[in-house]
Scaffold this motif. Structure first.
Motif, PDB file in Angstrom:
ATOM      1  N   VAL A 207       6.922   7.082 -57.439  1.00 20.20           N
ATOM      2  CA  VAL A 207       6.620   5.849 -56.701  1.00 20.20           C
ATOM      3  C   VAL A 207       7.235   6.040 -55.314  1.00 20.20           C
ATOM      4  CG1 VAL A 207       6.739   3.337 -56.701  1.00 20.20           C
ATOM      5  CG2 VAL A 207       6.730   4.580 -58.872  1.00 20.20           C
ATOM      6  N   VAL A 208       6.420   6.547 -54.396  1.00 22.28           N
ATOM      7  CA  VAL A 208       6.915   7.073 -53.121  1.00 22.28           C
ATOM      8  C   VAL A 208       7.660   6.037 -52.298  1.00 22.28           C
ATOM      9  CG1 VAL A 208       6.217   8.174 -50.962  1.00 22.28           C
ATOM     10  CG2 VAL A 208       5.050   8.779 -53.090  1.00 22.28           C
ATOM     11  N   GLY A 209       7.165   4.819 -52.262  1.00 18.67           N
ATOM     12  CA  GLY A 209       7.791   3.788 -51.426  1.00 18.67           C
ATOM     13  C   GLY A 209       9.153   3.353 -51.899  1.00 18.67           C
ATOM     14  N   GLY A 210       9.410   3.475 -53.197  1.00 20.06           N
ATOM     15  CA  GLY A 210      10.714   3.158 -53.755  1.00 20.06           C
ATOM     16  C   GLY A 210      11.187   1.739 -53.484  1.00 20.06           C
ATOM     17  N   ALA A 211      12.519   1.597 -53.441  1.00 20.73           N
ATOM     18  CA  ALA A 211      13.133   0.277 -53.279  1.00 20.73           C
ATOM     19  C   ALA A 211      12.754  -0.378 -51.960  1.00 20.73           C
ATOM     20  CB  ALA A 211      14.648   0.406 -53.393  1.00 20.73           C
ATOM     21  N   ALA A 212      12.633   0.431 -50.899  1.00 20.92           N
ATOM     22  CA  ALA A 212      12.284  -0.121 -49.589  1.00 20.92           C
ATOM     23  C   ALA A 212      10.928  -0.825 -49.631  1.00 20.92           C
ATOM     24  CB  ALA A 212      12.277   0.991 -48.542  1.00 20.92           C
ATOM     25  N   GLU A 213      10.003  -0.251 -50.342  1.00 18.03           N
ATOM     26  CA  GLU A 213       8.665  -0.834 -50.440  1.00 18.03           C
ATOM     27  C   GLU A 213       8.676  -2.114 -51.262  1.00 18.03           C
ATOM     28  OE1 GLU A 213       4.911   1.740 -50.581  1.00 18.03           O
ATOM     29  OE2 GLU A 213       5.158   1.089 -52.666  1.00 18.03           O
ATOM     30  N   SER A 214       9.533  -2.153 -52.280  1.00 18.34           N
ATOM     31  CA  SER A 214       9.576  -3.337 -53.146  1.00 18.34           C
ATOM     32  C   SER A 214      10.000  -4.587 -52.375  1.00 18.34           C
ATOM     33  CB  SER A 214      10.534  -3.107 -54.319  1.00 18.34           C
ATOM     34  OG  SER A 214      11.881  -3.035 -53.885  1.00 18.34           O
ATOM     35  N   LEU A 215      10.729  -4.399 -51.271  1.00 16.81           N
ATOM     36  CA  LEU A 215      11.210  -5.540 -50.489  1.00 16.81           C
ATOM     37  C   LEU A 215      10.088  -6.254 -49.755  1.00 16.81           C
ATOM     38  CD1 LEU A 215      14.469  -4.049 -48.920  1.00 16.81           C
ATOM     39  CD2 LEU A 215      14.263  -5.502 -50.940  1.00 16.81           C
ATOM     40  N   ASN A 216       8.962  -5.583 -49.590  1.00 15.51           N
ATOM     41  CA  ASN A 216       7.853  -6.164 -48.832  1.00 15.51           C
ATOM     42  C   ASN A 216       6.653  -6.537 -49.684  1.00 15.51           C
ATOM     43  OD1 ASN A 216       9.093  -5.870 -46.217  1.00 15.51           O
ATOM     44  ND2 ASN A 216       8.710  -3.678 -46.369  1.00 15.51           N
ATOM     45  N   CYS A 217       6.765  -6.339 -51.003  1.00 12.44           N
ATOM     46  CA  CYS A 217       5.600  -6.631 -51.844  1.00 12.44           C
ATOM     47  C   CYS A 217       5.482  -8.133 -52.079  1.00 12.44           C
ATOM     48  CB  CYS A 217       5.693  -5.874 -53.165  1.00 12.44           C
ATOM     49  SG  CYS A 217       6.947  -6.451 -54.284  1.00 12.44           S
ATOM     50  N   THR A 218       4.282  -8.617 -51.879  1.00 11.19           N
ATOM     51  CA  THR A 218       4.002 -10.039 -52.063  1.00 11.19           C
ATOM     52  C   THR A 218       2.506 -10.203 -52.303  1.00 11.19           C
ATOM     53  OG1 THR A 218       4.324 -12.249 -51.081  1.00 11.19           O
ATOM     54  CG2 THR A 218       3.625 -10.496 -49.598  1.00 11.19           C
ATOM     55  N   PRO A 219       2.092 -11.211 -53.051  1.00 14.18           N
ATOM     56  CA  PRO A 219       0.657 -11.381 -53.315  1.00 14.18           C
ATOM     57  C   PRO A 219      -0.164 -11.440 -52.036  1.00 14.18           C
ATOM     58  CG  PRO A 219       1.932 -12.798 -54.752  1.00 14.18           C
ATOM     59  CD  PRO A 219       2.899 -12.195 -53.796  1.00 14.18           C
ATOM     60  N   GLY A 220      -1.309 -10.775 -52.067  1.00 12.52           N
ATOM     61  CA  GLY A 220      -2.208 -10.791 -50.928  1.00 12.52           C
ATOM     62  C   GLY A 220      -1.909  -9.752 -49.872  1.00 12.52           C
ATOM     63  N   LYS A 221      -0.848  -8.962 -50.078  1.00 13.99           N
ATOM     64  CA  LYS A 221      -0.471  -7.962 -49.081  1.00 13.99           C
ATOM     65  C   LYS A 221      -0.636  -6.563 -49.652  1.00 13.99           C
ATOM     66  CE  LYS A 221       3.218  -6.804 -45.813  1.00 13.99           C
ATOM     67  NZ  LYS A 221       4.562  -7.162 -45.308  1.00 13.99           N
ATOM     68  N   ASN A 222      -1.322  -5.700 -48.906  1.00 13.66           N
ATOM     69  CA  ASN A 222      -1.491  -4.302 -49.302  1.00 13.66           C
ATOM     70  C   ASN A 222      -0.846  -3.417 -48.246  1.00 13.66           C
ATOM     71  OD1 ASN A 222      -3.413  -4.138 -51.788  1.00 13.66           O
ATOM     72  ND2 ASN A 222      -4.321  -5.696 -50.470  1.00 13.66           N
ATOM     73  N   SER A 223       0.391  -3.051 -48.500  1.00  8.11           N
ATOM     74  CA  SER A 223       1.123  -2.201 -47.558  1.00  8.11           C
ATOM     75  C   SER A 223       1.939  -1.188 -48.342  1.00  8.11           C
ATOM     76  CB  SER A 223       2.037  -3.033 -46.657  1.00  8.11           C
ATOM     77  OG  SER A 223       3.077  -3.637 -47.412  1.00  8.11           O
ATOM     78  N   VAL A 224       2.119  -0.004 -47.760  1.00  9.12           N
ATOM     79  CA  VAL A 224       2.900   1.052 -48.397  1.00  9.12           C
ATOM     80  C   VAL A 224       3.920   1.599 -47.414  1.00  9.12           C
ATOM     81  CG1 VAL A 224       1.049   1.713 -49.980  1.00  9.12           C
ATOM     82  CG2 VAL A 224       1.182   2.823 -47.760  1.00  9.12           C
ATOM     83  N   THR A 225       5.069   2.005 -47.945  1.00  6.15           N
ATOM     84  CA  THR A 225       6.103   2.657 -47.143  1.00  6.15           C
ATOM     85  C   THR A 225       5.915   4.152 -47.314  1.00  6.15           C
ATOM     86  OG1 THR A 225       7.604   0.789 -47.501  1.00  6.15           O
ATOM     87  CG2 THR A 225       8.598   2.868 -46.771  1.00  6.15           C
ATOM     88  N   LEU A 226       5.375   4.809 -46.278  1.00  3.32           N
ATOM     89  CA  LEU A 226       4.947   6.192 -46.449  1.00  3.32           C
ATOM     90  C   LEU A 226       5.149   7.079 -45.220  1.00  3.32           C
ATOM     91  CD1 LEU A 226       3.549   8.285 -48.274  1.00  3.32           C
ATOM     92  CD2 LEU A 226       1.346   7.342 -47.546  1.00  3.32           C
ATOM     93  N   LYS A 227       5.164   6.504 -44.029  1.00  6.12           N
ATOM     94  CA  LYS A 227       5.192   7.304 -42.802  1.00  6.12           C
ATOM     95  C   LYS A 227       6.333   8.316 -42.774  1.00  6.12           C
ATOM     96  CE  LYS A 227       2.765   4.388 -39.466  1.00  6.12           C
ATOM     97  NZ  LYS A 227       2.903   3.547 -38.247  1.00  6.12           N
ATOM     98  N   ASN A 228       7.508   7.891 -43.201  1.00  3.92           N
ATOM     99  CA  ASN A 228       8.680   8.766 -43.156  1.00  3.92           C
ATOM    100  C   ASN A 228       9.093   9.269 -44.529  1.00  3.92           C
ATOM    101  OD1 ASN A 228       9.010   8.494 -40.298  1.00  3.92           O
ATOM    102  ND2 ASN A 228       9.859   6.449 -40.653  1.00  3.92           N
TER     103      ASN A 228
END
Length: 358
Positions: A207-228
């Motif tokens: 799960v590439v985004g890990g904990a950092a990605e979990s902080l931004n997950c919310t219904p209706g939003k499709n975003s991934v932490t991946l650039k770095n």
């Protein structure tokens, strides 16, 4: 004979058939209700496992050490020391556990589905990049740590290993429970072993985004932490393991979360936890145990569809340069975006929806 005759008259009059129809409807209603309760129980046990099983088992073990049954706890601890490195060597999966009926109820609660788009060769090893993290990675667990969605049938000869925090494998009992599902620590030793000393046909799900990605997950939003996030690409190059983008539509829909803005005290606390402990505490809620209109720990029953994309062939480079890593990382990002765009409308998203890559 008299009773049979009365029954015959009763049924032939039409009243009996109506009663049988009502009883049949009642039977199916009760069956449906029982199945729904079993689905709720199956999801609840997993949520409690995720949140408290490790701490609870540690405390229970410490308590047993202080009782007349201390020898049992002592024997387990001795065995634990002997078995300490097993998670780093592919673990100890159990097909019996992976095929438990409880996982099928877990699957049907949402429901969760696994979509295969391409065949995977058993002569290759793979690193699946799973997106997005969500609050608990429900789709990742159900699809790759159980056989509820048929991963073994859809990808015959491929052994999936879901990678999670290494700290979980320091918890008594919990470590054994995780290993039985084919879950491994997300560290270099474990991944190196699986990709280099475990033959071919292995697929590590990160799960590439890990904990950092979990902080931004919310219904209706499709975003991934991946650039770095490029470490998984470097690992793939070192072992010549093909990269496979995976996107789970609906993963962010099953919980609601309080999102703290950048620079706020709440986000500061979350980032400190993430840096020093490895996970970020989220303030979230789902539905209640007895009603979907109340708050609780149960996730909302929203469909989760996990799409496994086309593998990207990766060459084996013992010491990949940063240029090599950047090149294949860019290919991976493009492949993930194309996968999202291809399937988004099929799973309820508008054509205008854009995957946000941070």
């Amino acid at each position: 004979y008299k009773c049979n005759f009365i029954s015959f008259i009763f049924l032939s009059s039409g009243t009996g058939s109506n009663i049988l129809s009502v009883l049949q409807d009642l039977f199916w209603l009760l069956k449906s209700k029982v199945e729904k309760q079993l689905q709720i129980i199956s999801v609840l046990q997993w949520v409690l496992t995720f949140l408290v099983m490790g701490i609870a088992c540690t405390l229970i073990l410490m308590y047993i050490l202080c009782t007349d049954c201390w020898a049992i706890a002592a024997l387990y601890l001795a065995w634990l020391v002997f078995d300490w490195n097993t998670p780093k060597k592919g673990g100890r999966r159990s097909q019996w556990v992976r095929n438990w009926a409880i996982w099928r109820y877990f699957r049907d609660y949402f429901p969760i589905r696994l979509v295969k788009t391409h065949n995977l060769l058993t002569t290759r090893n793979y690193i699946f990049g799973y997106h997005p993290h969500g609050i608990m990675g429900l789709g990742a667990f159900c699809n790759f740590s159980t056989e509820a969605t048929g991963v073994g049938q859809k990808f015959p000869g491929i052994r999936p290993y879901l990678a999670t925090l290494a700290g979980n494998f320091r918890m008594p009992i919990l470590r054994d429970y995780l290993m039985s599902g084919g879950i491994c620590p997300v560290n270099r030793d474990s991944i190196d072993y699986i990709l280099s000393k475990n033959g071919s046909g292995n697929a590590i799900i990160i799960v590439v985004g890990g904990a950092a990605e979990s902080l931004n997950c919310t219904p209706g939003k499709n975003s991934v932490t991946l650039k770095n996030r490029k470490g998984f690409v470097k690992l793939a190059l070192r072992h010549g393991a093909d990269l496979v983008p995976v996107y789970s539509f609906g993963e962010n829909e099953v919980y609601k979360q309080v999102i703290f803005e950048e620079g706020s005290w709440g986000r500061w606390v979350q980032k400190k936890f993430q840096k020093h402990i490895g996970f970020a505490p989220c303030i979230f809620h789902g539905r209640g145990l007895f009603s979907s209109n109340t708050w609780g720990l149960l996730p909302y029953s929203k469909p989760i569809t996990t799409v496994v994309g086309e593998p990207i062939t990766i060459p084996k480079i013992d010491n990949p340069s940063q240029k090599d890593v950047d090149f294949y990382h860019s290919i991976y990002v493009d492949s993930l975006i194309k996968l999202f765009d291809k399937y988004k409308s099929r799973f309820g998203l508008p054509e205008t929806e854009v995957l946000e890559v941070n």
